[in-house]
Scaffold this motif. Sequence first.
Motif, PDB file in Angstrom:
ATOM      1  N   ALA B 108       0.831  -1.202   0.000  1.00 16.06           N
ATOM      2  CA  ALA B 108       0.000   0.000   0.000  1.00 16.06           C
ATOM      3  C   ALA B 108       0.866   1.253   0.000  1.00 16.06           C
ATOM      4  O   ALA B 108       0.569   2.225  -0.697  1.00 16.06           O
ATOM      5  CB  ALA B 108      -0.925  -0.015   1.215  1.00 16.06           C
ATOM      6  N   SER B 125      -8.520   2.395  -4.792  1.00 14.75           N
ATOM      7  CA  SER B 125      -7.773   2.058  -3.572  1.00 14.75           C
ATOM      8  C   SER B 125      -8.222   2.915  -2.397  1.00 14.75           C
ATOM      9  O   SER B 125      -8.351   2.425  -1.271  1.00 14.75           O
ATOM     10  CB  SER B 125      -6.275   2.256  -3.787  1.00 14.75           C
ATOM     11  N   LEU B 129      -9.717   1.448   0.979  1.00 14.91           N
ATOM     12  CA  LEU B 129      -9.128   1.782   2.286  1.00 14.91           C
ATOM     13  C   LEU B 129     -10.164   2.402   3.216  1.00 14.91           C
ATOM     14  O   LEU B 129     -10.158   2.146   4.424  1.00 14.91           O
ATOM     15  CB  LEU B 129      -7.939   2.726   2.104  1.00 14.91           C
ATOM     16  N   LEU B 275      -4.624   6.085   4.072  1.00 15.14           N
ATOM     17  CA  LEU B 275      -3.773   4.964   4.500  1.00 15.14           C
ATOM     18  C   LEU B 275      -3.340   5.173   5.953  1.00 15.14           C
ATOM     19  O   LEU B 275      -3.407   4.263   6.783  1.00 15.14           O
ATOM     20  CB  LEU B 275      -2.554   4.841   3.579  1.00 15.14           C
TER      21      LEU B 275
END
Lengths: 304, 437, 274
Positions: B108, B125, B129, B275
């Motif tokens: 990631a 993504s 997430l 993230l």
Amino acid sequence: MEYFLQQLINGLTLGSIYGLIAIGYTMVYGIIGMINFAHGDIFMVGAFIALISFIALLSAGLTFVPLALLIVLIISMSFTAMWGWTVERIAYRPLRASFRLAPLITAIGMSITLQNFVQTAQGARVKPLQPIISGGFEIMEHDGFIVNLSYMQILIILITVGLMIAFSLIISRTPLGRAQRACEQDRTMAELSGINVDRTISLTFVMGAALAAVAGVMYLLYYGVIDFYIGFIAGIKAFTAAVLGGIGSLPGAMLGGMIIGLIEVFWSAYFSIDYKDVAAFSMLVLVLIFMPSGLLGRPEVEKV
Amino acid sequence: MAVPGTELSTRLPGALKDAAIAAFIALALFVFLIGIRTVDAAGVFPLRARPWLLAVFVGAIFTGRLALNLFWWNGSETSGTLAKALAPVTGLAERSARWLAPALIAFAAFLPFMPFADRYVLDVSIMVLTYIMLGWGLNVVVGLAGLLDLGYVAFYAVGAYSYALIATHFGLSFWVSLPLAGLLAALWGIILGFPVLRLRGDYLAIVTLAFGEMIRIILINWYSLTNGPDGISRIPRPSFFGLQLTRNGEPSFHEYFGLTYSPLQRITYLFYIILALALLTNFVTKRLRNLPIGRAWEALREDEIACRSLGINTRNTKLTAFAIGAMFGGFAGSFFATRQGFISPESFTFIESAIILAIVVLGGMGSQIGVVVAAVVMIGGFELFRELEQFRMLMFGAAMVAIMIWRPRGLITAREPSVYLKEKKPVSADLVQEGHG
Amino acid sequence: MSAARDKTPILNVQHLTMQFGGLVAINDLSFTAGRTDITALIGPNGAGKTTVFNCITGFYKPTEGMIALTHDDGHRFLLERLDDHVIARSARVARTFQNIRLFGGMTVLENLMVAQHNTLMHASRFTFAGLLGLSGFKKAEKEAVERATHWLDKIQLVERADDPAADLPYGAQRRLEIARAMCMNPLLLCLDEPAAGLNPKESDQLNQLLLDIRDEEQIAILLIEHDMSVVMGISDHIAVLDYGRKISYGTPEFVRSDPHVIAAYLGVEDEEVA
């Protein structure tokens, strides 16, 4: 006063529809202890089957309304019952012995599937049906305000009461009803006493779906428009009604349905139509906090 | 494939009969809903028959069922074959959890620099997430404390609206508004949690669902505060130490670092924010799990009465689970608001709650890595079917049913003990309770 | 040894009455439990023994009556007014359950750690210090593990510390439940049929464990039990209940020969009582 009376009539009509759906929730919850999330969508499927068969009958030249209505009711009840049976067979039976959350997730999955199936098969737009039953009684007039009791409303309330009586008799008098109550108490013991538990549960779903189909027919006739999304909101409210009345109790489901219907209608009439659902849900929260087993439910004694 | 004594030819009549029954049922199910189409245009006969489509569907059911009968169900075993076939795969995932997590984090961290990482990949993504983070947050409530919350989206919504309102009205930056929004969501978790935590099981589920809907209805109707169904737009974007990641921002990120402006810079920055937020969620929830509070949550899930007999204040314990779950939901909501720049009640429907719950349950209740796998499969898989606009929600629902029947306990089933004396042995899922409330 | 023990009652139950609707489960029951005694509650099934426990531990609120628990320092707790978790934490009353209530999906050690929740919660400064990994909490956690190991040693389950509680054999689960209660560091330990389902050898071990707890920890034990070898073997006092009333109270020798008791057992279990 007249306004109040009119709202009372409207509320009871709406409550009848919720009550009929609520019976399906309450029976399934009573017997296998799960929220059948797809039940609201079964109701929606019932309404669609009714819509299609109505239009088909009318276009085939059948204009005698009572006969058309009877045929539509039979078609819708039997084919929707088939859907109820299939949903149980595919999504719940394999998880019968599994842990509690699994069937809840498959139920939510089934609900999504049914909604989107109908959306793709029939389109996303609202579907209108021409008024089939019109007219009614003017039961009161005062200062130019007329209190109406339409034939439609009479029909809905009569059918609901009739079905209610019929189902209470089924539960209390027939071997099927006895088997259902036995499964509710103790499924393993019922099985050991020779009751076909799978069949009993299937029949419970079939009965619940048939009642939801009746509710679907009435919703269609009463409002004249349906879409693939009606099942969700009606489903939550009907479940609220079932919990309110005391889950597992048939008269409770009906009573809960009436209360939710009345709250919704009166709140819309006297306060704010925008917040009618908030009012219904608040009622649910209040009842559960102060009467955790609902109005007519058996209190759950905590065993230590 | 064929077991001795069950040759294809001997099984054929039975299989044909079974397939015929299935086809008949399918016919009954589909005859109205597929066989006849209501035409949207108002006309005299607003119905159109579709016999061929109906035939295709019924035929497909017949063939499929026949094939299953002949080649998959070898007479005796009706279920579990698929589970057995895939057992090595999921077993591998369970055993490899030790290195899988760092590998995933490393992957990631470098994702934006991969050659294939275009805007679309990054967008997906970021979405995955966000759901991972929401899954980890809800996992505290459902997976650890065993409280079935069907209205988690309420806290996501509270976080998003809090951030949007704070940022647009008071001009506070993302990094100030974010914790405020999280705290507000936690506060709402306590306010909503307080009255309902006495409720058990499905009652709690339905009340949380009702709260979720109530908050959405209020967002739609409280026009003066939330701008109603029109939503809130022009929500400020996050800045990078005061630098703006927009073309005309002042001071701007690309000018400060002497780069040419690219919208990808902002997307990449958002990617790293989510993230970091997700990893923070993971760190905190994992840590909490090994603290007394986390053990009390799990004990609550196992047996509430025993907890009370051990002097645990179950109400407060439940409230902390609710509040912490809500807080992470609120963080995720703030991020959602700043990423979209626009929010409306449309984004906070029950289906969101259902998806997040499905991720937690599919992942395996209480399992951190399970949530990751489930989120990637569900949200990523959902994206794969982007082309099939109409059918993908249908597929999504069907997949939820299928995966649950395949693995009712979720993908990662073993429970990891929070403390050990000599050796950390995973606890088999069959022993773990799923909670009563 | 027994002469040295403190005889002022730790628990004083006065006029306890509990009604469920029309059903009177306990009727004007009064008894006391000595500070370092083993007091047994016996009686036929349905006599209201477990209900007494549930009233003492706060799971039920009694309809009438007083349940006073006095600590060594003279502080008095009126248990009928307190919540169950407060009774466990502040009044220091621990209990086990008739149908074992372990945390089955957690390991044996985790079960014992949960029992030390309040101590650990305090040490973790209500989670904040624990979250930051401060050393004070680490130390407290280490002590908690030591305490748990001590009790595991007592019940011969150290080897199984990292196994799920639900995997233990029945007798071991009973012992673990007692150890879990002891990890709370109680002053009064209420055991609801600890010998149910045990074989004679396990019963003997249980007797020894309870005597050890009484003598080493100097705490009071309140015991519901049908196994007369346990009751007669270790009790200092016995209260006999029938239909929610106390029909006899005294030493094992006295109760054994009390005609009321024999009548209550209707001869069915005469041999066992007499």
